[in-house]
Design an enzyme around this catalytic site. Sequence first.
Site, PDB file in Angstrom:
ATOM      1  CE  LYS A   9       9.272   6.790   6.361  1.00 23.53           C
ATOM      2  NZ  LYS A   9       9.910   7.674   7.024  1.00 23.53           N
ATOM      3  CG  ASP A  16       4.822  12.827   4.257  1.00 23.44           C
ATOM      4  OD1 ASP A  16       4.798  12.278   5.353  1.00 23.44           O
ATOM      5  OD2 ASP A  16       5.552  13.452   3.712  1.00 23.44           O
ATOM      6  CB  CYS A  41      23.540  43.294   9.358  1.00 26.05           C
ATOM      7  SG  CYS A  41      23.999  44.890   9.139  1.00 26.05           S
ATOM      8  CB  CYS A  53      24.153  48.327   5.396  1.00 23.05           C
ATOM      9  SG  CYS A  53      24.826  47.447   6.815  1.00 23.05           S
ATOM     10  CE  LYS A 108       5.602   5.328   6.713  1.00 22.44           C
ATOM     11  NZ  LYS A 108       5.401   6.634   6.920  1.00 22.44           N
ATOM     12  CB  CYS A 163      20.976  46.848   8.010  1.00 23.63           C
ATOM     13  SG  CYS A 163      21.387  45.821   6.475  1.00 23.63           S
ATOM     14  CE1 TYR A 209      -2.975   4.635   7.546  1.00 20.92           C
ATOM     15  CE2 TYR A 209      -2.872   2.569   8.809  1.00 20.92           C
ATOM     16  CZ  TYR A 209      -2.798   3.583   8.741  1.00 20.92           C
ATOM     17  OH  TYR A 209      -1.842   4.557   9.744  1.00 20.92           O
ATOM     18  CD  GLU A 247      -2.466  -1.428   3.147  1.00 20.71           C
ATOM     19  OE1 GLU A 247      -3.033  -0.156   3.574  1.00 20.71           O
ATOM     20  OE2 GLU A 247      -2.135  -2.184   3.488  1.00 20.71           O
ATOM     21  CB  CYS A 257      26.219  44.006   6.249  1.00 17.29           C
ATOM     22  SG  CYS A 257      24.430  43.907   5.602  1.00 17.29           S
TER      23      CYS A 257
HETATM   24 ZN   LIG Z   1      23.561  45.264   7.022  1.00 19.59          ZN
END
Ligand SMILES: [Zn+2]
Length: 661
Positions: free
Chosen positions: A305, A113, A416, A401, A111, A421, A218, A109, A398
């Site tokens: 699986k 999820d 950052c 910036c 399976k 920013c 099932y 059968e 970053c």
């Molecule tokens: Zn930044």
Amino acid sequence: MNEKLRIKELIQLINKANYEYHTLDKPTISDYDYDHYFKELVELEEKYPELKQEDSPTQKVGGSVLEGFNKITHQVPMMSLSNVFDETELRQFDERIFNVASGYSYVTELKIDGLAVSIIYEKGLFKQAATRGNGVVGEDITENVKTIKSLPLKLNEAIDIEVRGEIFMPHKSFEKANEERMSNDEALFANPRNAAAGTIRQLDSKVVAKRALDIFLYTIVDAQNYVNSQKEALDYLQTLGFKVNPYYKQCHDIDEVHQQIQLFDDKRKTLKYDTDGVVIKVNEFSLHDKIGYTAKSPKWATAYKFAPEVAETKLLDITYQIGRTGKLTPVAELEPVFLSGSTISRATLHNEDFIVDRDVRVGDIVRIHKAGEIIPEVIEVVLEQRTNQTPFEIIKDCPVCGHPLIRKEGEADYYCSNDDCPAKNIHGLIHFASRVAMDIDTLGEKVVETFHELGFLNTIYDIYRLETFAEELKLIPGFGNKKVNKLLDAIDASKNQSFDKFLFGLGIKHVGAKVAKNIVKYYPTIDLLKEAEIEALIDIPDIGEMIAQSIVSYFSDEQNLKLIDELKSFGLNMTYEQEETIEHEFTGKTFVLTGKLESFSRDQAKAIIEKLGGKTSSSVSKKTDYVLAGSDAGSKLKKANDLGVTVLDEQTFMEKTNGLY
Ligand SMILES: [Zn+2]
């Protein structure tokens, strides 16, 4: 007709229609008739509550809101299944059975999820439903399970029975649920299983009813009391009126089982719901006790699986995304590769440790997979194919910036350090795309937020890079082909937006729409404006020192200059084009807009009037030349009539301006 009989008749009609539509997938009556019957039943039941039947489909719309879920002890524990992951393990499973039993066959059968549920019927009537929980004690989800359309409230036989099945969310319901969450500004469900699990634990069963869950049954508890084999059990469940997954098969030996597994490893990709394997059970109940049990699971059954789908491709680059909290996420930019039904060109690398642990280097061949999430993940490097790539080193500043990145002690992520920013603050992006600025129609606030959350949008520059990720964008719930294409067209069209709208869109402090309009007349290109000095700017009407200062300071920031250069490379218009004024009967006239317009927004109508050399004002006076009145116009229309001002309806306005804007 006697009401009691009519109620009975309607219940039968609707339950039959539900069964044909949701269980057999073969509808026989129209939605119109269905709604009609349903409405009639609701009305009759409201009028005669004493005649309401236990199996009435009106119970499926949900109603009661719970405070919490009661615990339920399963009369027979819900065991779990052992797993096998390949053919060798599958054959070992068969050998162990062969050693103790003979004359057996298997039933395979799919399976599903989702999440397991145990349901009790008494005298054929739906009584109680519980989650698996820890296998011994689960939670009472009776009210929620009742709303599942394919589950009968009354069986075809008046028996006492406990059955087990898997509740799941079909792909269609999943997409709809996420679309709704997106428009409500809620976090998206990662996959249908999470969505089903989250839904079944809703306290309000009305919400559950709306989410359209489904169920495959099932197992029958103590099935040997009813039938002799798993195959017969599945057949019997259907006789009772239950929905059973159609892809079950009796197999005479393990070779046939293996063939079924191979078949479905492929076929599952076309199903309308998720499956993660194949369940294999010894068919004959008479052999089950002989084969026996471990403490946790039966020895006569196992679950094969399916391996997650994996693809290999080249890692072209590692780029970075800054989230709203300032968190840095490294992103793998990949050579496009086909995986689980779509072309993938980027995957997440999570954080520095993830990359270092796997020793991922730019130029490597990497394996990626989709773990039920929207964004795929890099699993590992194919080391045999490594040439001379340099080890990875994370950036220090970053990428948005330029401020230093900080990794707090005990944390895997960098952040950052700049509170301002722009990546943390996506209002700038939303403003840029908005109707009043670049007017990118489909890129509204919610879409910007979703794209930002998923790492597609950090800065304005990224808007024009979205094209590269068209395939991935189509995977986002609520998107798909049509919407993504529309979005990309709108982005493309925005490149021709007027210079003043672009300037306004940049979000320079104190530079509003009107100021921007003014500036571009004196500085008709971005290059001229970049070099502008405060003294010269102040000479422009309506521009004071504060605005001038702000403009100069914006164009002295390296990051801003870089952004403008990048946008230029995408072909955005940064030149002022003197608008030709069209001689028109509206030129020089003053308009007042009122009521609701059908064909365009007020802003659009305003733009048309301005284009034709007219003006708009907010209140009606003797100086008003025209009132453009949509539907539901109120006091302004009345005043216009009192003062004898010409009133145009939308149709006339459109005719007079047709083709001129
Ligand atoms: Zn930044």
